[in-house]
Design an enzyme around this catalytic site. Structure first.
Site, PDB file in Angstrom:
ATOM      1  N   SER A 187       0.809  -1.217   0.000  1.00 53.55           N
ATOM      2  CA  SER A 187       0.000   0.000   0.000  1.00 53.55           C
ATOM      3  C   SER A 187       0.845   1.272   0.000  1.00 53.55           C
ATOM      4  CB  SER A 187      -0.949   0.003   1.203  1.00 53.55           C
ATOM      5  OG  SER A 187      -1.846  -1.070   1.141  1.00 53.55           O
ATOM      6  N   HIS A 239       0.766   4.459   4.377  1.00 55.66           N
ATOM      7  CA  HIS A 239       0.127   5.189   3.281  1.00 55.66           C
ATOM      8  C   HIS A 239       0.679   6.614   3.191  1.00 55.66           C
ATOM      9  CE1 HIS A 239      -3.701   2.469   3.709  1.00 55.66           C
ATOM     10  NE2 HIS A 239      -2.622   1.797   3.324  1.00 55.66           N
TER      11      HIS A 239
END
Length: 331
Positions: A187, A239
């Site tokens: 991610s 992230h």
């Protein structure tokens, strides 16, 4: 390897677990003579991640682990017909995947391992591991929708560098703030590609036809995906770290020349452009390079000195998990 197809001017969005992603070419105006790369790196990354997941499940060997466990009463492997590749009980892993011990053994990100046992390689190996089939599918679909078009635009070298460095940037920030659990997944690298798309739009602003629409769409998509990271058990630090790394790398690696530069040889001498890039592009490149070098250096120094960033930033915990009446962020 390149082909001579023209780049598209328009673009659209694709879904990732209910979240939309834009195709990197949306709202572009590109010169007809500019070539388009054939994407091979992104498909290879997808294949490598799938192959790695199969290896993880083979090593995990759920039937054997369950039989050896003292806490296995009433718990059974999922999809037992797969034999050694069957998944851990859903009570342990609802994503249809291996145990946390297996992930840890194969290179998951863990603060103690990185800092006290000097296993810095986990900053990169963790982005090739996934917690389950659901996790793997979500990330690989996102990578296909984002990465292939970006690689077609800028080639495998630049996209590969952004992917790896953004993944590492996400790992560094995650490790600075999370010490009591492991973290895996691509991610951070994917958010790096999103960040690079945003900076690419800003640094190549003049070649866009629908500037405001492209910027608004991309910001909304990024905001939605960062908001999803506020849910429990989602590593939003990875992230954010990946996004920040990719955003700065985009200013450095994804510059496009001024309109007309590619065809300058066909223009009379007095009409030719003297500079390949605009002044503001050089300024953004310089600022981004400085911030990137300083940020990575400071982050790595803090990490390997064992600094726990959450002890110095009490509100930062809300960046990864937003406490509500429905769930707790303590674990």
């Amino acid at each position: 390897m390149m082909n001579n197809r023209d780049l598209e001017r328009g673009g659209g969005t694709k879904s990732r677990n209910g979240t939309s992603y834009p195709q990197p070419t949306s709202a572009y105006y590109v010169e007809n003579s500019e070539s388009q790369w054939t994407s091979w790196l992104v498909p290879m990354i997808v294949v490598a991640n799938v192959a790695m997941f199969i290896v993880i499940m083979f090593v995990n060997n759920c039937p054997n682990n369950i039989s050896d466990s003292f806490n296995s009463r009433g718990r059974k492997c999922v999809a037992r017909f797969l034999g050694r590749l069957s998944f851990q009980p859903l009570q342990e892993n609802p994503l249809f995947g291996p145990s946390s011990n297996t992930l840890q053994k194969l290179g998951a990100l863990e603060w103690n391992k990185v800092v006290n046992e000097h296993e810095g390689w986990r900053l990169l190996t963790c982005i090739w591991l996934h917690a389950g089939v659901v996790h793997l599918l979500a990330n690989m679909l996102s990578l296909v929708f984002i990465g292939i078009r970006l690689e077609q635009q800028f080639g495998f070298v630049r996209v590969g560098v952004i992917y790896l460095l953004s993944g590492m940037g996400g790992s560094v920030l995650s490790c600075l703030f999370i010490q009591r659990s492991i973290s895996v997944g691509a991610s951070g690298a994917l958010f790096g590609l999103l960040g690079a798309m945003l900076s690419e739009l800003l640094t190549n602003w003049t070649i866009y036809t629908n500037k405001a629409a492209a910027l608004f769409t991309l910001i909304i998509i990024i905001a939605i995906n960062l908001a999803v990271g506020l849910l429990p058990h989602v590593d939003n630090y990875a992230h954010i770290g990946g996004f920040m790394s990719g955003f700065l790398l985009g200013f450095v690696l994804l510059l496009r020349p001024q309109f007309g530069w590619i065809e300058r040889q066909h223009l009379p001498a007095e009409a030719r452009l003297k500079s390949k890039f605009k002044v503001y592009q050089y300024v953004l490149l310089l600022i981004a390079s400085i911030l990137l070098i300083v940020g990575v250096t400071v982050g790595l120094v803090m990490l390997f000195r064992g600094v726990k960033a959450n002890e110095h930033c009490s509100w930062c915990r809300y960046l990864s998990c937003l406490r509500t009446s429905r769930w707790s962020c303590d674990n």
